[in-house]
Design an enzyme around this catalytic site. Structure first.
Site, PDB file in Angstrom:
ATOM      1  N   ASN A  11      -4.735  -8.987 -22.363  1.00  0.00           N
ATOM      2  CA  ASN A  11      -3.326  -9.454 -22.192  1.00  0.00           C
ATOM      3  C   ASN A  11      -3.254 -10.865 -22.601  1.00  0.00           C
ATOM      4  OD1 ASN A  11      -0.628  -9.960 -21.859  1.00  0.00           O
ATOM      5  ND2 ASN A  11      -0.809  -9.335 -19.447  1.00  0.00           N
ATOM      6  N   TRP A  12      -2.889 -11.374 -23.628  1.00  0.00           N
ATOM      7  CA  TRP A  12      -2.790 -12.702 -23.852  1.00  0.00           C
ATOM      8  C   TRP A  12      -1.563 -13.565 -23.136  1.00  0.00           C
ATOM      9  CZ3 TRP A  12      -4.107 -13.659 -29.882  1.00  0.00           C
ATOM     10  CH2 TRP A  12      -5.300 -13.163 -30.157  1.00  0.00           C
ATOM     11  N   LYS A  13      -0.700 -12.845 -22.794  1.00  0.00           N
ATOM     12  CA  LYS A  13       0.454 -13.404 -21.856  1.00  0.00           C
ATOM     13  C   LYS A  13       1.230 -14.193 -23.175  1.00  0.00           C
ATOM     14  CE  LYS A  13      -1.588 -12.784 -17.535  1.00  0.00           C
ATOM     15  NZ  LYS A  13      -1.295 -12.899 -16.379  1.00  0.00           N
ATOM     16  N   HIS A  96       4.567  -4.610 -16.521  1.00  0.00           N
ATOM     17  CA  HIS A  96       3.677  -5.855 -15.885  1.00  0.00           C
ATOM     18  C   HIS A  96       4.258  -6.232 -14.654  1.00  0.00           C
ATOM     19  CE1 HIS A  96       1.026  -9.230 -15.643  1.00  0.00           C
ATOM     20  NE2 HIS A  96       0.384  -8.606 -16.132  1.00  0.00           N
ATOM     21  N   GLU A  98       4.468  -9.349 -14.011  1.00  0.00           N
ATOM     22  CA  GLU A  98       5.180 -10.442 -14.062  1.00  0.00           C
ATOM     23  C   GLU A  98       6.480 -10.092 -14.529  1.00  0.00           C
ATOM     24  OE1 GLU A  98       2.210 -12.287 -16.739  1.00  0.00           O
ATOM     25  OE2 GLU A  98       1.114 -12.694 -14.819  1.00  0.00           O
ATOM     26  N   GLU A 167      -2.697  -2.876 -11.020  1.00  0.00           N
ATOM     27  CA  GLU A 167      -2.970  -4.302 -11.037  1.00  0.00           C
ATOM     28  C   GLU A 167      -2.460  -4.701  -9.696  1.00  0.00           C
ATOM     29  OE1 GLU A 167      -3.579  -6.227 -15.057  1.00  0.00           O
ATOM     30  OE2 GLU A 167      -1.700  -6.074 -14.759  1.00  0.00           O
ATOM     31  N   GLY A 173      -4.219 -13.295 -12.058  1.00  0.00           N
ATOM     32  CA  GLY A 173      -4.260 -14.746 -12.286  1.00  0.00           C
ATOM     33  C   GLY A 173      -4.637 -15.673 -11.137  1.00  0.00           C
ATOM     34  N   SER A 211      -7.658 -10.620 -12.338  1.00  0.00           N
ATOM     35  CA  SER A 211      -8.854 -11.424 -12.458  1.00  0.00           C
ATOM     36  C   SER A 211     -10.129 -10.679 -12.422  1.00  0.00           C
ATOM     37  CB  SER A 211      -8.949 -12.083 -10.774  1.00  0.00           C
ATOM     38  OG  SER A 211      -7.897 -12.967 -10.659  1.00  0.00           O
ATOM     39  N   GLY A 232      -6.407 -10.495 -18.358  1.00  0.00           N
ATOM     40  CA  GLY A 232      -5.644 -11.599 -18.731  1.00  0.00           C
ATOM     41  C   GLY A 232      -6.102 -13.012 -19.200  1.00  0.00           C
ATOM     42  N   GLY A 233      -6.376 -14.050 -18.210  1.00  0.00           N
ATOM     43  CA  GLY A 233      -7.027 -15.126 -18.369  1.00  0.00           C
ATOM     44  C   GLY A 233      -8.342 -15.082 -19.274  1.00  0.00           C
TER      45      GLY A 233
HETATM   46  C1  PEP Z   1      -2.928  -9.400 -16.367  1.00  0.00           C
HETATM   47  O1  PEP Z   1      -2.188 -10.303 -16.904  1.00  0.00           O
HETATM   48  O2  PEP Z   1      -2.435  -8.365 -16.548  1.00  0.00           O
HETATM   49  C2  PEP Z   1      -4.239  -9.918 -15.689  1.00  0.00           C
HETATM   50  C3  PEP Z   1      -4.867  -9.034 -15.220  1.00  0.00           C
HETATM   51  O3  PEP Z   1      -4.365 -11.337 -15.525  1.00  0.00           O
HETATM   52  P1  PEP Z   1      -5.684 -11.932 -14.940  1.00  0.00           P
HETATM   53  O4  PEP Z   1      -6.791 -11.114 -15.544  1.00  0.00           O
HETATM   54  O5  PEP Z   1      -5.549 -13.255 -15.420  1.00  0.00           O
HETATM   55  O6  PEP Z   1      -5.700 -11.759 -13.649  1.00  0.00           O
END
Ligand code: PEP
Length: 250
Positions: A11-13, A96, A98, A167, A173, A211, A232-233
């Protein structure tokens, strides 16, 4: 829909640029050396056309980070499921945390988005997860079950065609990851809920997200009900993403 191997979704956000995307995808494609898993990248809407071209002929599938709950019409700023199909999108993240947190998305809205995606032949990746306060209050199971129940209710027998991503909000994050045991516990709850809703629950991949990184992916992915990851990251760094794909191929 459960992939034959693990399903690993980046997930590049709201990150990227034409140049950065080209370089990241080139590095990922150059480093993938087997196809025992399904990799997906979920890019911002404006880059889907670019990503469609970059990924053509590869084993990496294209995903979006959202989809409209509406079919078409006067919904300024929205992007419909059929538009996403035009650009070869096969997966759409819905719900998500967010979007739930910053855009007020409710369980019912998320369920409608999943429905729109399914109707267009796109696999919705339905995100569920508890906040830190909810975990500390012992409400984790109730929260994720309520979130998934709304999607089950709206989608009936099609529910076996979705992907679920657990999640925990406190892990996204933040660098704080659920332990493999914590993840497995919630995944098992979600699996039972799906089994009660459909005879084809085994088709549903349940991903862990929060994470996940190159160091912890293997242990999380080794859990019996962890069918992949939503990342994500760490998906923005080709070496890290590739190392997680390697963990998924074991
Ligand atoms: C996400 O955006 O779905 C996510 C899990 O982010 P991260 O891996 O950065 O925690």
């Amino acid at each position: 829909m459960r992939a034959s191997g693990k399903l690993m979704v980046g997930n590049w956000k709201m990150n990227g640029s034409l140049a950065a995307n080209a370089s990241l995808v080139a590095d990922i494609l150059a480093g993938i050396d087997n196809v025992s898993f399904q990799a997906v990248v979920c890019a911002p809407f404006v880059y889907l056309s670019q990503l469609q071209s970059l990924l053509v002929g590869s084993t990496v599938a294209l995903g979006s980070q959202d989809v409209s709950m509406h079919e078409a019409g006067a919904f300024t700023g929205e992007v419909s499921a059929s538009m996403l199909r035009d650009f070869g999108v096969r997966y759409a993240i819905v719900g998500h945390s967010e979007r739930r947190q910053y855009h007020g998305e409710t369980d019912v809205l998320v369920a409608s988005k999943a429905q729109r995606a399914l109707a267009a032949g796109i696999t919705p990746i339905v995100c569920v997860g508890e906040s830190l306060a909810e975990r500390e209050a012992g409400q984790t199971e109730a929260v994720v079950k309520r979130q998934l129940a709304a999607v089950i209710h709206a989608n009936g027998h099609c529910i076996s065609e979705i992907v679920v991503a657990y999640e925990p909000v406190w892990a996204i994050g933040t660098g704080r990851t659920a332990t493999p045991e914590m993840a497995q516990q919630v995944h098992a709850v979600l699996r039972s809920q799906l089994q009660a809703a459909t005879a084809h629950a085994e088709r549903v991949s349940i991903l862990y997200g929060g994470s996940m990184n190159a160091a912890n992916a293997a242990d999380l992915l080794a859990q019996p009900d962890v069918d992949g990851g939503l990342i994500g990251g760490a998906a923005l760094k080709a070496p890290d993403f590739l190392s997680m794909l390697k963990a998924a191929s074991c």
